[in-house]
Scaffold this motif. Structure first.
Motif, PDB file in Angstrom:
ATOM      1  N   ASN A 191      -6.166  -3.488   3.125  1.00 48.60           N
ATOM      2  CA  ASN A 191      -4.712  -3.469   3.154  1.00 48.60           C
ATOM      3  C   ASN A 191      -4.139  -2.658   1.999  1.00 48.60           C
ATOM      4  O   ASN A 191      -4.547  -2.813   0.845  1.00 48.60           O
ATOM      5  CB  ASN A 191      -4.191  -4.906   3.094  1.00 48.60           C
ATOM      6  N   SER A 192      -3.197  -1.778   2.303  1.00 43.79           N
ATOM      7  CA  SER A 192      -2.495  -0.933   1.327  1.00 43.79           C
ATOM      8  C   SER A 192      -3.412   0.059   0.631  1.00 43.79           C
ATOM      9  O   SER A 192      -3.027   0.646  -0.379  1.00 43.79           O
ATOM     10  CB  SER A 192      -1.759  -1.793   0.287  1.00 43.79           C
ATOM     11  N   ALA A 193      -4.609   0.266   1.142  1.00 38.31           N
ATOM     12  CA  ALA A 193      -5.555   1.218   0.556  1.00 38.31           C
ATOM     13  C   ALA A 193      -5.496   2.531   1.336  1.00 38.31           C
ATOM     14  O   ALA A 193      -4.529   2.809   2.059  1.00 38.31           O
ATOM     15  CB  ALA A 193      -6.954   0.623   0.542  1.00 38.31           C
ATOM     16  N   HIS A 194      -6.549   3.346   1.217  1.00 37.73           N
ATOM     17  CA  HIS A 194      -6.552   4.660   1.869  1.00 37.73           C
ATOM     18  C   HIS A 194      -7.969   5.202   1.880  1.00 37.73           C
ATOM     19  O   HIS A 194      -8.887   4.620   1.271  1.00 37.73           O
ATOM     20  CB  HIS A 194      -5.607   5.622   1.142  1.00 37.73           C
ATOM     21  N   ALA A 195      -8.156   6.326   2.564  1.00 36.65           N
ATOM     22  CA  ALA A 195      -9.492   6.875   2.785  1.00 36.65           C
ATOM     23  C   ALA A 195     -10.214   7.203   1.486  1.00 36.65           C
ATOM     24  O   ALA A 195     -11.450   7.119   1.411  1.00 36.65           O
ATOM     25  CB  ALA A 195      -9.397   8.126   3.661  1.00 36.65           C
ATOM     26  N   ASP A 196      -9.484   7.574   0.436  1.00 36.23           N
ATOM     27  CA  ASP A 196     -10.135   7.983  -0.805  1.00 36.23           C
ATOM     28  C   ASP A 196     -10.750   6.825  -1.575  1.00 36.23           C
ATOM     29  O   ASP A 196     -11.380   7.046  -2.613  1.00 36.23           O
ATOM     30  CB  ASP A 196      -9.152   8.749  -1.694  1.00 36.23           C
ATOM     31  N   TRP A 197     -10.593   5.600  -1.096  1.00 37.77           N
ATOM     32  CA  TRP A 197     -11.358   4.487  -1.672  1.00 37.77           C
ATOM     33  C   TRP A 197     -12.853   4.692  -1.439  1.00 37.77           C
ATOM     34  O   TRP A 197     -13.677   4.028  -2.063  1.00 37.77           O
ATOM     35  CB  TRP A 197     -10.912   3.166  -1.049  1.00 37.77           C
ATOM     36  N   TYR A 198     -13.192   5.614  -0.552  1.00 38.86           N
ATOM     37  CA  TYR A 198     -14.608   5.888  -0.262  1.00 38.86           C
ATOM     38  C   TYR A 198     -15.045   7.279  -0.712  1.00 38.86           C
ATOM     39  O   TYR A 198     -16.186   7.664  -0.478  1.00 38.86           O
ATOM     40  CB  TYR A 198     -14.867   5.757   1.236  1.00 38.86           C
ATOM     41  N   SER A 199     -14.175   8.041  -1.346  1.00 39.81           N
ATOM     42  CA  SER A 199     -14.512   9.432  -1.641  1.00 39.81           C
ATOM     43  C   SER A 199     -15.548   9.580  -2.749  1.00 39.81           C
ATOM     44  O   SER A 199     -16.065  10.675  -2.960  1.00 39.81           O
ATOM     45  CB  SER A 199     -13.250  10.234  -1.997  1.00 39.81           C
ATOM     46  N   PHE A 200     -15.891   8.498  -3.440  1.00 43.45           N
ATOM     47  CA  PHE A 200     -16.958   8.526  -4.437  1.00 43.45           C
ATOM     48  C   PHE A 200     -18.207   7.811  -3.927  1.00 43.45           C
ATOM     49  O   PHE A 200     -19.248   7.844  -4.576  1.00 43.45           O
ATOM     50  CB  PHE A 200     -16.494   7.879  -5.747  1.00 43.45           C
ATOM     51  N   VAL A 201     -18.128   7.158  -2.760  1.00 34.22           N
ATOM     52  CA  VAL A 201     -19.272   6.485  -2.140  1.00 34.22           C
ATOM     53  C   VAL A 201     -19.870   7.346  -1.036  1.00 34.22           C
ATOM     54  O   VAL A 201     -21.089   7.502  -0.937  1.00 34.22           O
ATOM     55  CB  VAL A 201     -18.859   5.108  -1.578  1.00 34.22           C
ATOM     56  N   TRP A 248       3.559   7.153   9.556  1.00 38.78           N
ATOM     57  CA  TRP A 248       4.088   5.797   9.687  1.00 38.78           C
ATOM     58  C   TRP A 248       4.557   5.559  11.118  1.00 38.78           C
ATOM     59  O   TRP A 248       4.867   6.485  11.852  1.00 38.78           O
ATOM     60  CB  TRP A 248       5.252   5.586   8.728  1.00 38.78           C
ATOM     61  N   ARG A 249       4.621   4.275  11.477  1.00 37.00           N
ATOM     62  CA  ARG A 249       5.099   3.868  12.793  1.00 37.00           C
ATOM     63  C   ARG A 249       6.236   2.860  12.622  1.00 37.00           C
ATOM     64  O   ARG A 249       6.464   2.340  11.528  1.00 37.00           O
ATOM     65  CB  ARG A 249       3.968   3.232  13.610  1.00 37.00           C
ATOM     66  N   THR A 250       6.914   2.564  13.715  1.00 37.66           N
ATOM     67  CA  THR A 250       7.941   1.519  13.666  1.00 37.66           C
ATOM     68  C   THR A 250       7.339   0.142  13.840  1.00 37.66           C
ATOM     69  O   THR A 250       7.958  -0.861  13.475  1.00 37.66           O
ATOM     70  CB  THR A 250       8.999   1.751  14.758  1.00 37.66           C
ATOM     71  N   GLN A 251       6.125   0.062  14.402  1.00 42.58           N
ATOM     72  CA  GLN A 251       5.412  -1.196  14.510  1.00 42.58           C
ATOM     73  C   GLN A 251       3.918  -0.912  14.487  1.00 42.58           C
ATOM     74  O   GLN A 251       3.477   0.189  14.831  1.00 42.58           O
ATOM     75  CB  GLN A 251       5.805  -1.956  15.776  1.00 42.58           C
ATOM     76  N   TRP A 290       3.975   4.498  -4.152  1.00 45.09           N
ATOM     77  CA  TRP A 290       2.672   4.263  -3.535  1.00 45.09           C
ATOM     78  C   TRP A 290       2.708   4.708  -2.081  1.00 45.09           C
ATOM     79  O   TRP A 290       3.709   4.538  -1.382  1.00 45.09           O
ATOM     80  CB  TRP A 290       2.281   2.788  -3.634  1.00 45.09           C
ATOM     81  N   ARG A 291       1.585   5.245  -1.602  1.00 42.14           N
ATOM     82  CA  ARG A 291       1.518   5.848  -0.273  1.00 42.14           C
ATOM     83  C   ARG A 291       1.218   4.809   0.813  1.00 42.14           C
ATOM     84  O   ARG A 291       0.182   4.872   1.467  1.00 42.14           O
ATOM     85  CB  ARG A 291       0.453   6.946  -0.229  1.00 42.14           C
ATOM     86  N   PHE A 292       2.094   3.849   0.992  1.00 37.93           N
ATOM     87  CA  PHE A 292       1.985   2.981   2.153  1.00 37.93           C
ATOM     88  C   PHE A 292       3.380   2.520   2.553  1.00 37.93           C
ATOM     89  O   PHE A 292       4.306   2.505   1.744  1.00 37.93           O
ATOM     90  CB  PHE A 292       1.057   1.786   1.896  1.00 37.93           C
ATOM     91  N   ASP A 293       3.506   2.173   3.813  1.00 39.53           N
ATOM     92  CA  ASP A 293       4.785   1.751   4.373  1.00 39.53           C
ATOM     93  C   ASP A 293       5.109   0.347   3.860  1.00 39.53           C
ATOM     94  O   ASP A 293       4.401  -0.610   4.195  1.00 39.53           O
ATOM     95  CB  ASP A 293       4.680   1.752   5.899  1.00 39.53           C
ATOM     96  N   PRO A 294       6.135   0.165   3.032  1.00 38.25           N
ATOM     97  CA  PRO A 294       6.422  -1.162   2.484  1.00 38.25           C
ATOM     98  C   PRO A 294       6.875  -2.164   3.540  1.00 38.25           C
ATOM     99  O   PRO A 294       6.841  -3.373   3.301  1.00 38.25           O
ATOM    100  CB  PRO A 294       7.531  -0.887   1.462  1.00 38.25           C
ATOM    101  N   PHE A 295       7.289  -1.671   4.720  1.00 40.79           N
ATOM    102  CA  PHE A 295       7.736  -2.554   5.791  1.00 40.79           C
ATOM    103  C   PHE A 295       6.709  -2.640   6.921  1.00 40.79           C
ATOM    104  O   PHE A 295       7.042  -3.011   8.045  1.00 40.79           O
ATOM    105  CB  PHE A 295       9.084  -2.071   6.332  1.00 40.79           C
ATOM    106  N   LEU A 296       5.459  -2.333   6.594  1.00 41.60           N
ATOM    107  CA  LEU A 296       4.398  -2.306   7.590  1.00 41.60           C
ATOM    108  C   LEU A 296       4.284  -3.630   8.350  1.00 41.60           C
ATOM    109  O   LEU A 296       4.058  -3.655   9.558  1.00 41.60           O
ATOM    110  CB  LEU A 296       3.073  -1.952   6.905  1.00 41.60           C
TER     111      LEU A 296
END
Length: 315
Positions: free
Chosen positions: A68-78, A101-104, A231-237
């Motif tokens: 949750n609230s993460a992104h693909a680069d959490w794996y860019s060193f693994v 982003w989406r509306t739902q 931060w790069r995530f939709d706060p209303f996700l």
């Protein structure tokens, strides 16, 4: 990486001492980041989905799903540690990272995104079906994917995902009335100094925290018209979100499942892991990453990569 410092009673922001500077990093980490991925977008149900890929198409595949609230680069060193003889792909779910982003949103929709990314990046071009590994909240997505499309997968690796009894899970669902607009920071350095891991834990490797925090930020214009960072995530996700039925979906998995727990995880206790084992397909193995809390790739990246290497055959 075997020595991990003990946690203090409280967890200060791990990047605060560096005042926006990049922390020193070991050579293995620098070499991994130098192995830059292919970066592109795959459009799924109208949204651009951020994709990172390493290795040759046609090699045994591994798809990595974040929390949750993460992104693909959490794996860019693994991922670079696993690319030899494999095709390794990481993605950002819609509403997070560089994806649209989406509306739902829904767990099932994210599972559709994962399947589409696997198809478009050639993970099904190998003679052996791909393995999908998912951390934390991403594990719910993988349970949905395994229940609907597991016959196409070689294995589902669910990493420190907090399954709970139905009554407790319902009580912990997000409350839309608590959602609010994202905070805009005046500078990148200010945002970095505020970064924390959630759920709270210590961080023995600030160079990893810096990477995932720095690549999790984007420039924006604040309500006052001034430039800033957010931060790069939709706060209303979670305002309009369909969660799914993870216990039922895990039980219905149509592929082998491996459950992984951080050996010190406070989020996934041994009791909750036993609950997951009770609902997982018969014969599901349980693995632990020693000396790791919930964020296993941050705490023990080398050990985590070794575990994945055991579960994903290489050409």
């Amino acid at each position: 990486m075997n020595a991990h410092r003990a946690h203090p009673p409280q967890f200060p922001p791990p990047l605060a001492p560096f005042a926006g500077a990049v922390p020193p990093a070991p050579s293995w980490f620098q070499q991994a980041l130098a192995d830059a991925p292919e970066r592109r977008f795959v459009t799924v149900q109208g949204a651009p989905i951020e994709v990172l890929a390493w290795g040759a198409t046609g090699a045994p595949g591994l798809l990595l799903l974040h929390g949750n609230s993460a992104h693909a680069d959490w794996y860019s060193f693994v991922a670079p540690l696993l690319r030899a003889g494999r095709r390794v792909v990481a993605m950002s779910f819609s509403g997070m990272g560089g994806s649209g982003w989406r509306t739902q949103y829904s767990v099932a929709q994210w599972a559709d995104e994962a399947l589409a990314v696997a198809e478009s990046t050639g993970l099904f071009d190998s003679p052996v079906p791909p393995v999908v590994a998912a951390h934390s909240f991403g594990g719910f997505v993988l349970m949905n994917l395994a229940s609907r499309h597991g016959q196409r997968l070689g294995r589902a690796v669910i990493v420190d995902t907090p399954l709970r009894p139905p009554a407790r899970a319902e009580a912990r669902r997000s409350r839309p009335e608590l959602l609010r607009s994202a905070k805009v920071y005046a500078s990148e350095a200010e945002a970095l100094q505020r970064f924390r891991l959630l759920p709270p834990q210590g961080c023995a490797h600030p160079f990893i925290a810096d990477l995932i925090a720095r690549r999790g930020l984007k420039q924006t214009t604040g309500p006052d018209g001034r430039p800033g960072w957010v931060w790069r995530f939709d706060p209303f996700l979670f305002r309009h979100f369909a969660f799914g039925r993870p216990l039922k979906e895990l039980r219905a998995a149509q592929c082998p499942v491996t459950l992984v727990r951080g050996g010190r995880s406070r989020l996934v206790t041994p009791e909750l892991m036993q609950l997951a084992l009770q609902h997982a397909p018969a014969g599901t193995p349980l693995r632990e990453v020693p000396d790791a809390d919930h964020h296993v790739m941050v705490d023990q990246p080398l050990a985590f990569a070794e575990l994945l290497a055991e579960l994903v055959p290489a050409a």
